[in-house]
Design a protein around this motif. Structure first.
Motif: not given
Length: 227
Positions: A118, A121-122, A150-151, A154-155
């Motif tokens: 997370n 991703t952020q 995975d990041a 999500r992005y």
């Protein structure tokens, strides 16, 4: 001496007596007037000096009162600053204790993986750059590499942008004494996002500081606005 001479002598004596009487009365008048003038001048001087003394002590009293107020204000300010410093020291100690407790996160692998992905991703969303370099602790190097796909996925779900390349810096690492997290760099290092655990803790503490102060020390009676 004949009768005429006797009369002249008597007249002279009367004249002398009259002159002496006049002189005595004049002397007495002068003495009385001088005494009155002396008393008046003495009274004036005494009154003048009394006024000066009263003014002097009034001035001294005001100076002492002013010094007392200044000293009281200085003591009050010193006490207030001492209290504020003690409170700030306590909050800093609380933050440091919280930071130490965050190292427990790395021991729970499942939770730490969730946090790291997370944070990556952020950071990607904040930078919105096509080429991003990630720095992490040496111990997290392999984990961060595994979590990049995975990041990125999500992005893409958030920004729907597919042209992004993310690499992990294998030469420059974050300090080992950090609790964890990552730093992301874009534009060849010109911009970056610090998403370490400590950076997030600092941000949360800054945002929650009014609530923390209120919960620890009560409501500030001198504060007018809270929102």
């Amino acid at each position: 001496m004949n009768l005429y001479d006797d009369d002249v002598a008597k007249q002279l004596q009367h004249m002398i007596a009259f002159i002496q009487q006049e002189a005595a009365e004049k002397v007495e008048e002068i003495e009385v007037k001088g005494e009155e003038e002396f008393n008046i001048e003495k009274s004036r001087l005494v009154s003048q000096q009394r006024i000066k003394i009263i003014e002097y002590y009034d001035k001294k009293e005001k100076q002492i009162e002013l010094q007392r107020k200044i000293q009281h204000s200085n003591l009050a300010n010193a006490s207030r600053l001492s209290i504020l410093k003690a409170r700030d020291d306590y909050i800093q100690a609380l933050k440091e204790e919280t930071r130490k407790q965050l190292t427990i996160l790395t021991q729970d692998r499942v939770k730490y993986i969730y946090i790291i992905v997370n944070l990556i991703t952020q950071g990607l969303i904040v930078l919105m750059e096509e080429n991003v370099m990630i720095r992490c602790r040496p111990d997290d190097y392999g984990l961060v590499q595994q979590l990049i796909p995975d990041a990125i996925q999500r992005y893409h779900r958030v920004l729907q942008q597919k042209n992004i390349q993310v690499t992990v810096d294998d030469k420059n690492f974050l300090r080992d004494d950090l609790a964890g997290g990552v730093e992301l760099y874009g534009m060849d290092g010109k911009i970056h996002v610090s998403n370490t655990i400590e950076a997030r803790l600092e941000l949360i503490f800054h945002q929650m500081l009014p609530e923390i102060r209120r919960d620890l020390f009560g409501i500030n009676q001198h504060r007018k606005y809270y929102y």
